[in-house]
Design a protein around this motif. Structure first.
Motif, PDB file in Angstrom:
ATOM      1  N   PHE A 295      -2.799  -8.749   2.170  1.00 35.96           N
ATOM      2  CA  PHE A 295      -2.272  -7.861   3.206  1.00 35.96           C
ATOM      3  C   PHE A 295      -1.338  -6.845   2.549  1.00 35.96           C
ATOM      4  CE2 PHE A 295       0.030 -12.053   3.950  1.00 35.96           C
ATOM      5  CZ  PHE A 295       1.112 -11.790   3.134  1.00 35.96           C
ATOM      6  N   GLY A 296      -0.778  -5.930   3.351  1.00 29.74           N
ATOM      7  CA  GLY A 296       0.126  -4.924   2.815  1.00 29.74           C
ATOM      8  C   GLY A 296       1.576  -5.253   3.103  1.00 29.74           C
ATOM      9  N   ARG A 297       2.436  -4.239   3.126  1.00 25.66           N
ATOM     10  CA  ARG A 297       3.863  -4.440   3.374  1.00 25.66           C
ATOM     11  C   ARG A 297       4.344  -3.472   4.457  1.00 25.66           C
ATOM     12  NH1 ARG A 297       4.179  -9.056   0.249  1.00 25.66           N
ATOM     13  NH2 ARG A 297       6.412  -9.061   0.701  1.00 25.66           N
ATOM     14  N   MET A 298       5.485  -3.782   5.021  1.00 20.93           N
ATOM     15  CA  MET A 298       6.065  -2.995   6.112  1.00 20.93           C
ATOM     16  C   MET A 298       6.690  -1.683   5.598  1.00 20.93           C
ATOM     17  SD  MET A 298       5.730  -4.287   9.129  1.00 20.93           S
ATOM     18  CE  MET A 298       5.323  -5.821   9.986  1.00 20.93           C
TER      19      MET A 298
ATOM     20  N   HIS B 267       0.836  -1.210   0.000  1.00 22.93           N
ATOM     21  CA  HIS B 267       0.000   0.000   0.000  1.00 22.93           C
ATOM     22  C   HIS B 267       0.866   1.254   0.000  1.00 22.93           C
ATOM     23  CE1 HIS B 267       1.029  -1.079   4.100  1.00 22.93           C
ATOM     24  NE2 HIS B 267       0.605   0.079   4.583  1.00 22.93           N
ATOM     25  N   LEU B 268       2.084   1.141   0.543  1.00 22.26           N
ATOM     26  CA  LEU B 268       2.961   2.305   0.686  1.00 22.26           C
ATOM     27  C   LEU B 268       3.579   2.747  -0.630  1.00 22.26           C
ATOM     28  CD1 LEU B 268       4.695   1.119   3.951  1.00 22.26           C
ATOM     29  CD2 LEU B 268       2.925   2.879   3.728  1.00 22.26           C
ATOM     30  N   ASP B 269       3.542   1.890  -1.624  1.00 24.62           N
ATOM     31  CA  ASP B 269       4.116   2.216  -2.928  1.00 24.62           C
ATOM     32  C   ASP B 269       3.041   2.414  -3.992  1.00 24.62           C
ATOM     33  OD1 ASP B 269       7.105   1.831  -2.384  1.00 24.62           O
ATOM     34  OD2 ASP B 269       6.227  -0.012  -1.603  1.00 24.62           O
ATOM     35  N   THR B 270       1.771   2.405  -3.564  1.00 24.68           N
ATOM     36  CA  THR B 270       0.670   2.497  -4.526  1.00 24.68           C
ATOM     37  C   THR B 270      -0.343   3.578  -4.143  1.00 24.68           C
ATOM     38  OG1 THR B 270      -0.358   0.646  -3.320  1.00 24.68           O
ATOM     39  CG2 THR B 270       0.805   0.109  -5.367  1.00 24.68           C
TER      40      THR B 270
ATOM     41  N   LEU C  33       3.559   6.331   9.363  1.00 26.34           N
ATOM     42  CA  LEU C  33       4.509   5.542   8.588  1.00 26.34           C
ATOM     43  C   LEU C  33       3.844   4.411   7.814  1.00 26.34           C
ATOM     44  CD1 LEU C  33       7.434   5.288  11.173  1.00 26.34           C
ATOM     45  CD2 LEU C  33       7.244   6.828   9.203  1.00 26.34           C
ATOM     46  N   GLY C  34       2.539   4.239   8.003  1.00 28.77           N
ATOM     47  CA  GLY C  34       1.808   3.221   7.262  1.00 28.77           C
ATOM     48  C   GLY C  34       1.927   1.816   7.802  1.00 28.77           C
ATOM     49  N   LYS C  35       2.334   1.676   9.063  1.00 26.56           N
ATOM     50  CA  LYS C  35       2.503   0.323   9.615  1.00 26.56           C
ATOM     51  C   LYS C  35       1.209  -0.256  10.155  1.00 26.56           C
ATOM     52  CE  LYS C  35       5.091  -2.539  12.850  1.00 26.56           C
ATOM     53  NZ  LYS C  35       3.876  -3.177  13.420  1.00 26.56           N
TER      54      LYS C  35
END
Length: 487
Positions: free
Chosen positions: A393-396, A81-84, A434-436
């Motif tokens: 799920f997403g990513r760290m 999700h952090l790169d999109t 931070l999107g965690k």
């Protein structure tokens, strides 16, 4: 010509011990299946039940829903999700720094330092929402999309997480979302399956058929798998002319009808006959729907089906197939992007070389998926069709130590919807700076599935079946509708 057959069984026959026991056994079997198929408050008419001879006929919903059909674009592997979609300027500021109070070890090993988004984010459309350059075609549609940025999963492992997204349970053996939907609503067409799962050209996802399985629902409600390039196996008989095949089907239909008249209460037999009859109709309907030669050149180009990249072209054709299926009344289409675990080479599991691998995967997904939405919209199909984009799920926010990739993150990630019944151009929920982790309007995937059912006119708390002494439903004993995104 078959001799006429009486539908009345003489009463004297029941005095025969063998016939009496046979009839009793058949009757008990029919009662058991009827108990399984009984809706038990499933539909708006609580006493409505499924006719086993017509399991796919359209049925009433609990209330009037905005959507009649659903297309789910399932990106296997856990898209970051952090790169999109989920812009975090603080992550850019802290690039290369250790995460304060962050985990020393994540799913696959020691955690490294925080890593900025690997793609530039820009404001998009009238809303000005920040979306990355990774998916430029989909980014152009931001004003049509409804983002949910605060989803959570019950697992950080691909197989169980896929199960949780698709079935509401991390365990195997539970019905998929598409199975629940078609069990409840049936289908508008009797020429095609009610539920179709379209695998990615590169293969099936980690948990394979569990993603479209019927679980403990009748097998009739499992997804039928085929794609634009991979037809249904054994659909047509070998070394048989069309005339011979047609004559055989008519003969079997007469034999089946005669046997059904002799056993009028055998619902298992009726269900089996119904499945054979659907298969016969599919011999004509499936080749027609998968034949894309009738599609004009500008449509193929819009989806990217003319791409020299064979994988992208094949996925684009699958997207066209998805549109053609809902156009013909198929209730539920599950469209997969990404295949089995492969170190991120065949799916979105970007542990080691996220940017390098995502460049390739984004190229395959972006134009075809955007073309699908544009095409549905220009044909007026989005008025009745809900399109869902999701991942397990997403990513760290940090890279894994010694790598250029992100580990699994089930504590906060993004999916989106567009089409029937949802507000376009809004973003709901939020992860931390931070999107965690999801921190505002947190929604477990139970809520996500409850909302999809609601948009179809189904109350997730009433869509229940008793299995092994327990009342089961897609959302377990949880789930709340995300009212904030509803139009």
């Amino acid at each position: 010509m078959l001799p006429p057959h009486s539908q009345v069984t003489p009463a004297i026959n029941w005095l025969d011990r063998r016939r009496f026991l046979t009839g009793a056994a058949s009757g008990l079997g029919a009662i058991a299946l009827a108990s399984l198929l009984g809706q038990e408050g499933l539909l708006a008419a609580d006493e409505q039940s499924i006719d086993p001879s017509r399991p796919y006929q359209a049925r009433s919903s609990h209330f009037s829903g905005a959507a009649k059909n659903v297309i789910v674009i399932f990106c296997a592997g856990g898209v970051s999700h952090l790169d999109t979609w989920d812009y975090k300027p603080e992550l850019e500021k802290r690039d290369g720094m250790p995460m304060e109070n962050g985990p020393a070890v994540t799913f696959q090993g020691p955690a490294g330092n925080l890593a900025r988004p690997q793609y530039r984010f820009r404001p998009r459309g009238q809303t000005g929402k920040m979306v990355s350059d990774m998916l430029p075609h989909l980014a152009e549609l931001t004003d049509d999309l409804t983002f949910i940025h605060s989803l959570t999963s019950n697992s950080n492992t691909h197989g169980p997480a896929e199960n949780f997204l698709s079935t509401g349970s991390v365990l195997d053996g539970f019905p998929s979302l598409g199975a629940w939907v078609t069990y409840a609503l049936g289908c508008e067409t009797q020429e095609l399956p009610a539920y179709v799962a379209i695998p990615d050209p590169r293969g099936v996802p980690q948990n394979g058929s569990n993603n479209w399985g019927p679980g403990f629902l009748p097998a009739a409600f499992q997804g039928t798998t085929f794609s634009a390039t991979r037809p249904i196996h054994h659909l047509k008989p070998y070394d048989t002319s069309p005339a011979e095949d047609d004559a055989t089907r008519h003969f079997l239909a007469r034999m089946n009808q005669r046997h059904l008249e002799e056993n009028p209460h055998d619902s298992k037999l009726a269900a089996r006959i119904a499945s054979y009859e659907l298969a016969a109709r599919m011999q004509l309907s499936v080749p027609n729907v998968t034949n894309l030669e009738s599609e004009p050149e500008h449509i193929l180009k819009m989806y990217g089906a003319d791409s020299p990249d064979k994988t992208k072209a094949a996925f684009a054709k699958n997207c066209i197939l998805a549109r053609r299926l809902v156009e013909r009344g198929v209730r539920f289409v599950q469209l997969f992007n990404g295949a089995y675990a492969s170190g991120g080479e065949l799916n979105w599991d970007g542990h080691n070389k996220l940017k390098q691998q995502y460049d390739k995967h984004a190229h395959i997904l972006d134009q075809p998926a955007a073309g699908l939405i544009r095409d549905l919209k220009q044909r007026g199909l989005l008025e009745d069709t809900l399109v869902v984009w999701c991942t397990e799920f997403g990513r760290m926010p940090m890279f894994q130590k010694g790598s250029q990739g992100r580990d699994h993150n089930p504590d906060g990630f993004t999916s989106w919807m567009t089409g029937a019944g949802v507000k376009p151009g809004i973003s709901h929920g939020a992860t931390d700076e931070l999107g965690k982790k999801a921190v505002r309007d947190v929604h477990p995937l139970y809520d996500f599935n409850a909302t999809i059912l609601h948009l179809l006119g189904l109350d997730h708390e009433r869509l229940t079946i008793r299995h092994n002494g327990i009342d089961r439903r897609l959302t377990n004993v949880e789930g709340h509708i995300i009212h904030e995104i509803l139009g």
